[in-house]
Design an enzyme around this catalytic site. Structure first.
Site, PDB file in Angstrom:
ATOM      1  N   ARG A  54       0.827  -1.213   0.000  1.00  0.00           N
ATOM      2  CA  ARG A  54       0.000   0.000   0.000  1.00  0.00           C
ATOM      3  C   ARG A  54       0.859   1.261   0.000  1.00  0.00           C
ATOM      4  NH1 ARG A  54      -2.163   1.479   4.508  1.00  0.00           N
ATOM      5  NH2 ARG A  54      -2.835  -0.595   5.168  1.00  0.00           N
ATOM      6  N   TYR A 106     -13.115  18.070 -15.949  1.00  0.00           N
ATOM      7  CA  TYR A 106     -13.565  16.688 -16.126  1.00  0.00           C
ATOM      8  C   TYR A 106     -14.718  16.391 -15.143  1.00  0.00           C
ATOM      9  CZ  TYR A 106     -13.190  11.592 -16.053  1.00  0.00           C
ATOM     10  OH  TYR A 106     -13.457  10.251 -16.115  1.00  0.00           O
ATOM     11  N   ASP A 178      -4.562  19.147 -14.871  1.00  0.00           N
ATOM     12  CA  ASP A 178      -4.915  17.805 -15.326  1.00  0.00           C
ATOM     13  C   ASP A 178      -4.461  17.709 -16.784  1.00  0.00           C
ATOM     14  OD1 ASP A 178      -6.174  15.522 -16.331  1.00  0.00           O
ATOM     15  OD2 ASP A 178      -7.874  15.718 -14.958  1.00  0.00           O
ATOM     16  N   LYS A 203      -5.626   6.465 -19.808  1.00  0.00           N
ATOM     17  CA  LYS A 203      -5.875   6.953 -21.157  1.00  0.00           C
ATOM     18  C   LYS A 203      -4.628   6.765 -22.033  1.00  0.00           C
ATOM     19  CE  LYS A 203      -9.733   8.119 -19.137  1.00  0.00           C
ATOM     20  NZ  LYS A 203      -9.991   9.430 -18.593  1.00  0.00           N
TER      21      LYS A 203
HETATM   22  C1  LIG Z   1     -10.447   9.845 -17.373  1.00  0.00           C
HETATM   23  C2  LIG Z   1     -10.040  11.140 -16.798  1.00  0.00           C
HETATM   24  C3  LIG Z   1      -9.818  11.287 -15.416  1.00  0.00           C
HETATM   25  C4  LIG Z   1     -10.080  10.175 -14.431  1.00  0.00           C
HETATM   26  O1  LIG Z   1      -9.290   9.086 -14.624  1.00  0.00           O
HETATM   27  P1  LIG Z   1      -9.734   7.583 -14.233  1.00  0.00           P
HETATM   28  O2  LIG Z   1      -8.468   6.837 -14.503  1.00  0.00           O
HETATM   29  O3  LIG Z   1     -10.869   7.216 -15.094  1.00  0.00           O
HETATM   30  O4  LIG Z   1     -10.101   7.604 -12.801  1.00  0.00           O
HETATM   31  C5  LIG Z   1      -9.408  12.532 -14.965  1.00  0.00           C
HETATM   32  N1  LIG Z   1      -9.237  13.564 -15.796  1.00  0.00           N
HETATM   33  C6  LIG Z   1      -9.446  13.472 -17.129  1.00  0.00           C
HETATM   34  C7  LIG Z   1      -9.226  14.659 -17.989  1.00  0.00           C
HETATM   35  C8  LIG Z   1      -9.854  12.254 -17.670  1.00  0.00           C
HETATM   36  O5  LIG Z   1     -10.082  12.175 -18.984  1.00  0.00           O
END
Ligand SMILES: *Cc1c(COP(=O)(O)O)cnc(C)c1O
Length: 389
Positions: A54, A106, A178, A203
């Site tokens: 963890r 987001y 982000d 992603k």
């Molecule tokens: C998908 C996404 C997230 C969240 O990520 P997860 O891995 O799905 O929890 C945060 N910010 C943006 C811009 C995203 O596209």
């Protein structure tokens, strides 16, 4: 090439950095690819300082070293998802703190602030950071943190990160960016002045739609301590297997992005010229409202295209469904192309009034361009757009 002993050591290129990592933690075996360390616990007093998964694991460290190297920064901390990474940062706030957010963040970031952290007294204020008056809000609201995303989802607004970071740094306000839509290969938020660069590694970084993960990069050791603390104290850690998959995925990030961006550029122009389309948003197109900022802070326009179709909800929906190579699904950044109807999918939980204000309507589609052959994607889109005529 002649070598010169006074030369500054050469920094390897991004392909090399994303393929090589500092440590396999199994050197004596000669392994080329690192193994998966599934152990939940480690012998007390071991040389590498592991104790319990963890709070750290060899697979986390391998991925962290790769992510820090492509982001050209000192520290990276990995989490179980992008949302876990957001939670880790937000957990450093306290009751009464105000977070000044870009109004088109987001959807799950909005939900986390409005439905979870609000209960603990963390306040939010929302502004349109493409509007120059937002800069005055920074001074007026005196927030504990500024939260940005660029390009935004799904409207691909581009925010001047450097300009905002210039204002906040004189006031000592940390800025979170982000960077999921761009990754370090297209945009480097820390070099533009941000304190924290956050990515959903689910992603582009992983790129194969088979693992969830998140990461936060920083050059500030105080923030690094807070993030590592959140990883273990809140149980936000990823699994060693997911880290291993993402470490494998990131090796081809540069190759994938090259193909995806070049197709996206061509497809954005093709879509914009079709009579069943109202408009297209793509950061490097000349008709993008913030194209000058995009050209300044991004290396390319990325591989997401947003378009407004000449159709109502039913027609837009059937456009999405009639595509052959674009699966209608949430998420983005994988090698397979995806299409999303934000109004009823990613942004379904957003208040209708806010959606309207942001411009997320029923005619909007978001395309994530994958690595398929450009001709196939092009014909697929053309046929689906023709059906709207
Ligand atoms: C998908 C996404 C997230 C969240 O990520 P997860 O891995 O799905 O929890 C945060 N910010 C943006 C811009 C995203 O596209």
């Amino acid at each position: 090439m002649a070598s010169n002993k006074n030369q500054i050591p050469r920094i390897p290129g991004v392909n090399t950095l994303s393929i090589h990592h500092g440590e396999s933690f199994a050197k004596e075996t000669g392994t080329v690819m690192p193994p998966i360390f599934t152990s939940s616990t480690f012998e007390h007093g071991n040389q590498q300082g592991f104790d319990y998964t963890r709070s750290g694991n060899p697979n986390f460290r391998i991925l962290e070293s790769v992510l820090a190297s492509i982001e050209n920064c000192k520290y990276a901390t990995v989490f179980g998802s992008g949302v876990s990474a957001i939670t880790a940062i937000a957990s450093s706030l306290k009751s009464g703190d105000v977070v000044l957010c870009e109004e088109n963040l987001y959807g799950c970031t909005v939900r986390l602030f409005e439905q979870v952290f609000k209960k603990f007294g963390v306040k939010t204020a929302w502004v349109d950071f493409t509007n120059p008056s937002a800069l005055d809000e920074i001074k007026r609201k005196n927030p504990a943190m500024v939260w940005l995303e660029s390009p935004t989802n799904p409207l691909l607004k581009v925010i001047d990160l450097k300009e905002i970071c210039k204002r906040t740094s004189s006031l000592n306000i940390p800025v979170v960016v982000d960077n999921t839509f761009s990754t370090a290969l297209i945009q480097l938020p820390l070099e533009l002045g941000a304190t924290l660069s956050l990515t959903s590694t689910t992603k582009y970084i992983n790129g194969h739609s088979d693992a969830l993960g998140g990461a936060v990069c920083t050059n500030d050791h105080k923030w690094e301590d807070r993030l590592k603390f959140a990883q273990k104290a809140l149980g936000l850690q990823p699994s060693p297997f997911d880290c291993w998959l993402i470490t494998r995925g990131v090796k081809t990030l540069s190759l994938r992005i090259k193909q995806q961006v070049s197709s996206a550029q061509a497809l954005a122009d093709q879509i914009a010229d079709h009579p069943s389309v109202n408009w297209v948003r793509y950061p490097f197109r000349l008709d993008h409202p913030q194209k000058d900022i995009a050209l300044r802070q991004m290396k390319s326009g990325g591989a997401i295209i947003t378009a407004s179709l000449k159709g109502d909800q039913i027609q837009t929906y059937s456009f999405c469904k009639s595509l052959k190579y674009f699966t209608m699904a949430e998420s983005l950044g994988g090698i397979e192309s995806l299409v999303c109807h934000p109004a009823t999918m990613t942004h379904a939980s957003i208040d209708p009034e806010i959606k309207k204000k942001l411009g997320i309507n029923e005619s909007l589609v978001r395309l994530s361009i994958g690595c398929e052959d450009l001709d196939d994607l092009s014909i697929d889109l053309h046929e689906a757009m023709n059906k709207l005529l």
